[in-house]
Scaffold this active site. Structure first.
Site, mmCIF file in Angstrom:
data_model
loop_
_atom_site.group_PDB
_atom_site.id
_atom_site.type_symbol
_atom_site.label_atom_id
_atom_site.label_comp_id
_atom_site.label_asym_id
_atom_site.label_seq_id
_atom_site.Cartn_x
_atom_site.Cartn_y
_atom_site.Cartn_z
ATOM 1 N N TYR A 69 0.831 -1.217 0.000
ATOM 2 C CA TYR A 69 0.000 0.000 0.000
ATOM 3 C C TYR A 69 0.860 1.260 0.000
ATOM 4 C CZ TYR A 69 -4.433 -2.368 0.181
ATOM 5 O OH TYR A 69 -5.525 -3.116 -0.169
ATOM 6 N N GLN A 103 -14.823 2.925 -7.351
ATOM 7 C CA GLN A 103 -14.271 1.830 -6.542
ATOM 8 C C GLN A 103 -12.814 2.115 -6.220
ATOM 9 O OE1 GLN A 103 -15.653 -2.196 -8.348
ATOM 10 N NE2 GLN A 103 -15.841 -0.696 -9.986
ATOM 11 N N ASP A 106 -7.763 5.870 -5.026
ATOM 12 C CA ASP A 106 -6.930 7.043 -5.326
ATOM 13 C C ASP A 106 -7.785 8.314 -5.294
ATOM 14 O OD1 ASP A 106 -8.039 7.735 -7.984
ATOM 15 O OD2 ASP A 106 -7.040 5.941 -8.738
ATOM 16 N N HIS A 121 -14.854 1.828 -2.016
ATOM 17 C CA HIS A 121 -13.827 0.921 -1.475
ATOM 18 C C HIS A 121 -12.787 1.666 -0.644
ATOM 19 C CE1 HIS A 121 -14.826 -2.352 -4.727
ATOM 20 N NE2 HIS A 121 -15.706 -2.315 -3.745
ATOM 21 N N CYS A 151 -1.078 0.965 17.013
ATOM 22 C CA CYS A 151 -2.030 1.899 17.611
ATOM 23 C C CYS A 151 -1.586 2.274 19.032
ATOM 24 C CB CYS A 151 -3.389 1.208 17.635
ATOM 25 S SG CYS A 151 -4.678 2.106 18.478
ATOM 26 N N CYS A 154 -4.384 0.590 21.568
ATOM 27 C CA CYS A 154 -4.585 -0.848 21.820
ATOM 28 C C CYS A 154 -3.462 -1.723 21.287
ATOM 29 C CB CYS A 154 -5.923 -1.284 21.218
ATOM 30 S SG CYS A 154 -5.869 -1.503 19.433
ATOM 31 N N SER A 193 -13.944 -4.329 -14.257
ATOM 32 C CA SER A 193 -14.159 -5.690 -14.749
ATOM 33 C C SER A 193 -15.538 -6.198 -14.340
ATOM 34 C CB SER A 193 -13.068 -6.621 -14.222
ATOM 35 O OG SER A 193 -13.010 -6.532 -12.816
HETATM 36 C C1 BJW Z 1 -9.558 0.085 -18.863
HETATM 37 C C2 BJW Z 1 -8.375 0.665 -19.262
HETATM 38 C C3 BJW Z 1 -8.479 1.920 -19.824
HETATM 39 C C4 BJW Z 1 -7.861 -1.223 -18.447
HETATM 40 N N1 BJW Z 1 -9.676 2.505 -19.950
HETATM 41 N N2 BJW Z 1 -10.735 0.674 -18.991
HETATM 42 C C5 BJW Z 1 -19.157 -15.019 -4.412
HETATM 43 C C6 BJW Z 1 -20.122 -14.430 -5.209
HETATM 44 C C7 BJW Z 1 -20.427 -13.079 -5.094
HETATM 45 C C8 BJW Z 1 -19.780 -12.278 -4.154
HETATM 46 C C9 BJW Z 1 -18.823 -12.865 -3.362
HETATM 47 C C10 BJW Z 1 -18.517 -14.218 -3.480
HETATM 48 N N3 BJW Z 1 -17.553 -14.504 -2.583
HETATM 49 C C11 BJW Z 1 -17.221 -13.368 -1.916
HETATM 50 C C12 BJW Z 1 -17.998 -12.371 -2.383
HETATM 51 C C13 BJW Z 1 -17.985 -10.969 -1.935
HETATM 52 C C14 BJW Z 1 -16.760 -10.230 -2.440
HETATM 53 C C15 BJW Z 1 -16.650 -10.393 -3.950
HETATM 54 O O1 BJW Z 1 -17.218 -9.655 -4.726
HETATM 55 N N4 BJW Z 1 -15.859 -11.341 -4.439
HETATM 56 C C16 BJW Z 1 -15.770 -11.609 -5.870
HETATM 57 C C17 BJW Z 1 -14.347 -11.377 -6.350
HETATM 58 C C18 BJW Z 1 -16.254 -13.007 -6.090
HETATM 59 N N5 BJW Z 1 -16.980 -8.861 -2.080
HETATM 60 C C19 BJW Z 1 -16.629 -8.390 -0.901
HETATM 61 O O2 BJW Z 1 -16.068 -9.079 -0.061
HETATM 62 C C20 BJW Z 1 -17.008 -6.961 -0.593
HETATM 63 N N6 BJW Z 1 -17.659 -6.892 0.659
HETATM 64 C C21 BJW Z 1 -18.836 -7.473 0.867
HETATM 65 O O3 BJW Z 1 -19.421 -8.077 0.005
HETATM 66 O O4 BJW Z 1 -19.302 -7.300 2.152
HETATM 67 C C22 BJW Z 1 -20.438 -8.081 2.546
HETATM 68 C C23 BJW Z 1 -19.921 -9.435 2.912
HETATM 69 C C24 BJW Z 1 -19.125 -9.559 4.018
HETATM 70 C C25 BJW Z 1 -18.669 -10.841 4.373
HETATM 71 C C26 BJW Z 1 -18.975 -11.943 3.590
HETATM 72 C C27 BJW Z 1 -19.751 -11.796 2.445
HETATM 73 C C28 BJW Z 1 -20.239 -10.515 2.121
HETATM 74 C C29 BJW Z 1 -15.770 -6.085 -0.481
HETATM 75 C C30 BJW Z 1 -15.052 -5.946 -1.776
HETATM 76 C C31 BJW Z 1 -13.786 -5.113 -1.570
HETATM 77 C C32 BJW Z 1 -12.924 -5.034 -2.811
HETATM 78 N N7 BJW Z 1 -11.686 -4.443 -2.466
HETATM 79 C C33 BJW Z 1 -10.700 -4.173 -3.502
HETATM 80 C C34 BJW Z 1 -9.390 -3.681 -2.840
HETATM 81 C C35 BJW Z 1 -9.557 -2.245 -2.344
HETATM 82 C C36 BJW Z 1 -8.315 -1.730 -1.715
HETATM 83 C C37 BJW Z 1 -7.175 -1.603 -2.693
HETATM 84 O O5 BJW Z 1 -7.224 -0.774 -3.630
HETATM 85 O O6 BJW Z 1 -6.196 -2.347 -2.525
HETATM 86 O O7 BJW Z 1 -11.210 -3.196 -4.401
HETATM 87 S S1 BJW Z 1 -10.375 -5.578 -4.562
HETATM 88 C C38 BJW Z 1 -10.213 -4.660 -6.040
HETATM 89 O O8 BJW Z 1 -11.292 -4.983 -6.956
HETATM 90 C C39 BJW Z 1 -10.431 -3.192 -5.629
HETATM 91 C C40 BJW Z 1 -11.256 -2.684 -6.775
HETATM 92 O O9 BJW Z 1 -11.937 -1.507 -6.404
HETATM 93 C C41 BJW Z 1 -12.152 -3.847 -7.081
HETATM 94 C C42 BJW Z 1 -12.750 -3.805 -8.467
HETATM 95 O O10 BJW Z 1 -11.762 -3.866 -9.432
HETATM 96 P P1 BJW Z 1 -11.917 -3.032 -10.775
HETATM 97 O O11 BJW Z 1 -11.922 -1.593 -10.482
HETATM 98 O O12 BJW Z 1 -13.020 -3.572 -11.578
HETATM 99 O O13 BJW Z 1 -10.481 -3.333 -11.443
HETATM 100 P P2 BJW Z 1 -10.045 -4.576 -12.346
HETATM 101 O O14 BJW Z 1 -8.557 -4.622 -12.338
HETATM 102 O O15 BJW Z 1 -10.764 -5.798 -11.984
HETATM 103 O O16 BJW Z 1 -10.554 -4.196 -13.794
HETATM 104 C C43 BJW Z 1 -10.018 -3.107 -14.502
HETATM 105 C C44 BJW Z 1 -10.820 -2.948 -15.765
HETATM 106 O O17 BJW Z 1 -10.340 -1.795 -16.431
HETATM 107 C C45 BJW Z 1 -10.675 -4.128 -16.746
HETATM 108 O O18 BJW Z 1 -11.958 -4.505 -17.217
HETATM 109 C C46 BJW Z 1 -9.841 -3.545 -17.872
HETATM 110 O O19 BJW Z 1 -10.192 -4.071 -19.149
HETATM 111 C C47 BJW Z 1 -10.228 -2.094 -17.790
HETATM 112 N N8 BJW Z 1 -9.225 -1.192 -18.344
HETATM 113 N N9 BJW Z 1 -7.341 -0.244 -18.985
HETATM 114 C C48 BJW Z 1 -10.785 1.814 -19.523
HETATM 115 N N10 BJW Z 1 -7.359 2.553 -20.264
HETATM 116 ZN ZN ZN Z 2 -6.339 0.455 18.241
#
Ligand code: BJW
Ligand code: ZN
Length: 245
Positions: A69, A103, A106, A121, A151, A154, A193
């Site tokens: 990070y 999402q 930044d 996020h 911390c 804690c 995605s």
């Molecule tokens: C371009 C380009 C250009 C390239 N122009 N485009 C099974 C089924 C359904 C759900 C779940 C499951 N098992 C678990 C879950 C829940 C889980 C989930 O969704 N998992 C799936 C992966 C299956 N979700 C969670 O856990 C969420 N919380 C939740 O649901 O809470 C309730 C709960 C609690 C307990 C149990 C169950 C439920 C939280 C999700 C948190 C995601 N966090 C991250 C990290 C954030 C911190 C960090 O930055 O490090 O967020 S993961 C990562 O993915 C980040 C992103 O915001 C997120 C989405 O990614 P994004 O933005 O789509 O990026 P990419 O890389 O995937 O795609 C980029 C795209 O850009 C591509 O399509 C390229 O083609 C395109 N591209 N160049 C335009 N120039």
């Molecule tokens: Zn603490």
């Protein structure tokens, strides 16, 4: 992507009263910020961002997660908003009702001039204790350290205020996002995605509520496949065509 589709997209924007924009990592790609599911390079080539962005990853190797990070945070200081961020900020100034949901952790939307960005996020430049939740400020020395600071209250480990897998999204922002999606007539989805929930549900909910879905992505995704208008291209090239200066 042909001229007809571009014209269709411009008309959809012109005629919409309420617009929601949803961005993912792809909108920042042309600024030099790596997306999650595209190949990793450099020193992080052997690490899976999906594993690092979790409590399990932090429990297994908090130092590794911290350094990942902090490197991303430093990189953010070296890059600039790209033409896509700027076009989105322009659209927010031109139209009365444009809600921006991201999402991304930044601040490139804000630096491009967008206001009231809903960060579903979290934010990479804020920090809190992983145990007691207290907010913390980070010094330059802590930023360069091999391990996260602890911390004062804690002795729990400090972490960035981002949402990891299995964690809840910020409820107030999520509620505002759902509300805007249900009420909009056009939803522009850029550079995601569409595989991470619950955010991946938003375009489907918008479409069910009657909105036109416009997707911008160089590759096909579940969202481009359901979208009413799909513009296959890079955000930094497509958005300026849709929102000219
Ligand atoms: C371009 C380009 C250009 C390239 N122009 N485009 C099974 C089924 C359904 C759900 C779940 C499951 N098992 C678990 C879950 C829940 C889980 C989930 O969704 N998992 C799936 C992966 C299956 N979700 C969670 O856990 C969420 N919380 C939740 O649901 O809470 C309730 C709960 C609690 C307990 C149990 C169950 C439920 C939280 C999700 C948190 C995601 N966090 C991250 C990290 C954030 C911190 C960090 O930055 O490090 O967020 S993961 C990562 O993915 C980040 C992103 O915001 C997120 C989405 O990614 P994004 O933005 O789509 O990026 P990419 O890389 O995937 O795609 C980029 C795209 O850009 C591509 O399509 C390229 O083609 C395109 N591209 N160049 C335009 N120039
Ligand atoms: Zn603490």
């Amino acid at each position: 992507m042909n001229e007809n589709t571009i014209r269709q997209a411009i008309e959809a924007i012109e005629t919409a009263d309420r617009i929601v924009i949803l961005t993912g990592a792809g909108v920042s790609a042309e600024s030099g910020i790596q997306t999650f599911r595209d190949a990793q390079s450099g020193m992080w080539a052997n690490f899976d961002p999906m594993k690092l962005a979790s409590q399990d990853g932090f429990a297994q190797d908090a130092g590794l997660v911290w350094r990942w990070y902090m490197e991303r945070l430093k990189k953010l200081g070296e890059v600039q908003p790209n033409p896509a961020h700027l076009a989105i900020a322009r659209l927010q100034k031109q139209k009365r009702d444009v809600t921006l949901i991201t999402q991304n952790v930044d601040d490139l939307h804000e630096r491009a001039g967008s206001q009231a960005v809903l960060h579903l996020h979290g934010t990479i430049a804020r920090f809190h204790c992983n145990e007691c939740g207290t907010a913390h400020l980070i010094s330059a020395v802590e930023m360069d350290a091999d391990q996260p600071p602890v911390c004062d209250l804690c002795l729990g480990k400090i972490r960035p205020s981002v949402v990891w897998f299995g964690e809840m999204l910020p409820q107030h922002e999520l509620q505002q996002a759902w509300q805007a999606v249900r009420a909009c007539d056009l939803m522009i989805v850029i550079g995601t995605s569409g595989v991470v929930y619950p955010v991946a549900e938003l375009p489907f909910a918008g479409q069910r509520a009657g909105a036109t879905i416009l997707d911008v992505n160089p590759v096909a995704t579940p969202i481009s496949e359901m979208a009413n208008i799909s513009l296959q291209g890079k955000a930094g090239e497509v958005l300026p065509l849709l929102v000219p200066q």
